[in-house]
Design a protein around this motif. Sequence first.
Motif, PDB file in Angstrom:
ATOM      1  N   ASP A  20      46.868  20.701  40.570  1.00  0.00           N
ATOM      2  CA  ASP A  20      45.953  20.667  41.543  1.00  0.00           C
ATOM      3  C   ASP A  20      44.635  19.968  41.378  1.00  0.00           C
ATOM      4  O   ASP A  20      43.893  20.091  40.750  1.00  0.00           O
ATOM      5  CB  ASP A  20      45.710  22.072  42.101  1.00  0.00           C
ATOM      6  N   ASP A 135      48.166  38.228  34.935  1.00  0.00           N
ATOM      7  CA  ASP A 135      48.367  38.591  36.304  1.00  0.00           C
ATOM      8  C   ASP A 135      46.949  38.322  37.084  1.00  0.00           C
ATOM      9  O   ASP A 135      46.937  37.878  38.463  1.00  0.00           O
ATOM     10  CB  ASP A 135      48.883  40.040  36.524  1.00  0.00           C
ATOM     11  N   GLU A 136      45.990  38.804  36.600  1.00  0.00           N
ATOM     12  CA  GLU A 136      44.559  38.668  37.304  1.00  0.00           C
ATOM     13  C   GLU A 136      44.190  37.207  37.543  1.00  0.00           C
ATOM     14  O   GLU A 136      43.719  36.807  38.591  1.00  0.00           O
ATOM     15  CB  GLU A 136      43.553  39.471  36.600  1.00  0.00           C
ATOM     16  N   GLN A 138      46.339  34.630  37.409  1.00  0.00           N
ATOM     17  CA  GLN A 138      47.131  33.893  38.413  1.00  0.00           C
ATOM     18  C   GLN A 138      46.925  34.315  39.900  1.00  0.00           C
ATOM     19  O   GLN A 138      47.213  33.587  40.698  1.00  0.00           O
ATOM     20  CB  GLN A 138      48.710  34.021  37.867  1.00  0.00           C
ATOM     21  N   ALA A 139      46.481  35.538  40.012  1.00  0.00           N
ATOM     22  CA  ALA A 139      46.272  35.882  41.377  1.00  0.00           C
ATOM     23  C   ALA A 139      44.966  35.018  42.081  1.00  0.00           C
ATOM     24  O   ALA A 139      45.005  34.819  43.163  1.00  0.00           O
ATOM     25  CB  ALA A 139      45.614  37.599  41.431  1.00  0.00           C
ATOM     26  N   TYR A 141      43.872  32.233  40.767  1.00  0.00           N
ATOM     27  CA  TYR A 141      44.280  30.745  40.836  1.00  0.00           C
ATOM     28  C   TYR A 141      45.664  30.655  40.690  1.00  0.00           C
ATOM     29  O   TYR A 141      46.465  30.217  39.736  1.00  0.00           O
ATOM     30  CB  TYR A 141      43.817  30.189  39.322  1.00  0.00           C
ATOM     31  N   PRO A 142      46.312  30.851  41.882  1.00  0.00           N
ATOM     32  CA  PRO A 142      47.661  30.735  42.031  1.00  0.00           C
ATOM     33  C   PRO A 142      48.579  29.156  41.856  1.00  0.00           C
ATOM     34  O   PRO A 142      49.626  29.239  41.339  1.00  0.00           O
ATOM     35  CB  PRO A 142      48.132  31.212  43.381  1.00  0.00           C
ATOM     36  N   GLU A 143      47.594  28.280  41.788  1.00  0.00           N
ATOM     37  CA  GLU A 143      48.248  26.896  41.556  1.00  0.00           C
ATOM     38  C   GLU A 143      48.414  26.649  40.011  1.00  0.00           C
ATOM     39  O   GLU A 143      49.064  26.024  39.598  1.00  0.00           O
ATOM     40  CB  GLU A 143      47.187  25.972  41.732  1.00  0.00           C
ATOM     41  N   GLU A 145      50.354  27.477  36.439  1.00  0.00           N
ATOM     42  CA  GLU A 145      51.596  27.913  36.161  1.00  0.00           C
ATOM     43  C   GLU A 145      51.638  28.359  34.593  1.00  0.00           C
ATOM     44  O   GLU A 145      51.133  27.767  33.972  1.00  0.00           O
ATOM     45  CB  GLU A 145      52.478  27.037  36.375  1.00  0.00           C
TER      46      GLU A 145
END
Length: 230
Positions: A20, A135-136, A138-139, A141-143, A145
């Motif tokens: 991104d 998990d925290e 990626q929650a 910063y969902p972009e 991987e």
Amino acid sequence: MSQGNNPDDTVVEVEFTVTDPRYPLVAMSAATGGDVTLIQLLPRSDGAYTIFHRVSGAPPERFLAVIEEYEGIEGRVVSGGEDAIIEVRIETAGEFFTIGLTDTGAIPTELSSHDGTARIVAEIPSIYSASEVIDEFQAAYPEVEIVARRQKSYAVPLFQQRELYETVLGMLTSRQHEALLLAYVNGFYDWPRKTTGEELAAEMDVSATTFHEHLRSAERKLLSLLFSAR
């Protein structure tokens, strides 16, 4: 954040990628066609962060032009050449995933960007739940991987290494740190030397005498830490 019961010398290493361009590390390689590697991330007492990047494949000024389009970021060229070093000062955490990662409890060990893809490697100390940290992050910063997760062990507990690192940083002034960093990454301590004190002084825009004063003061502080240890 819950805590685990693993030994202090065990960490979980996690590798992420992100494409991104909202994030400066991604945008720098996407816009310039060059490569970016983080050398050091330094928290400042005023809540800001200073980041040193090594950049190549394009003039360092092109990388600065990209990051200065982002609000709350200032940059300057510290060392020119094919493998240049730029200093980036971030005033607030904002959308900068590097800082967001450290806020979750992870310690970034490698950050680089090539062809618009940033690679992030971080270590999660055993006192934290790796799954919760991931998990925290990626929650928020969902972009980003996750592409790998593995366990590592250290001969010296990670927190002892981190405490030593933070102690050293606290002893040095910003100019002493800059002189020491420039000397190290530019081969001043190699044999034969890859650069001279005069060349590094020019990079810092100071006299050779002033550069060597900064460098010797930094070296003296490091040696005092080493030889005064009990």
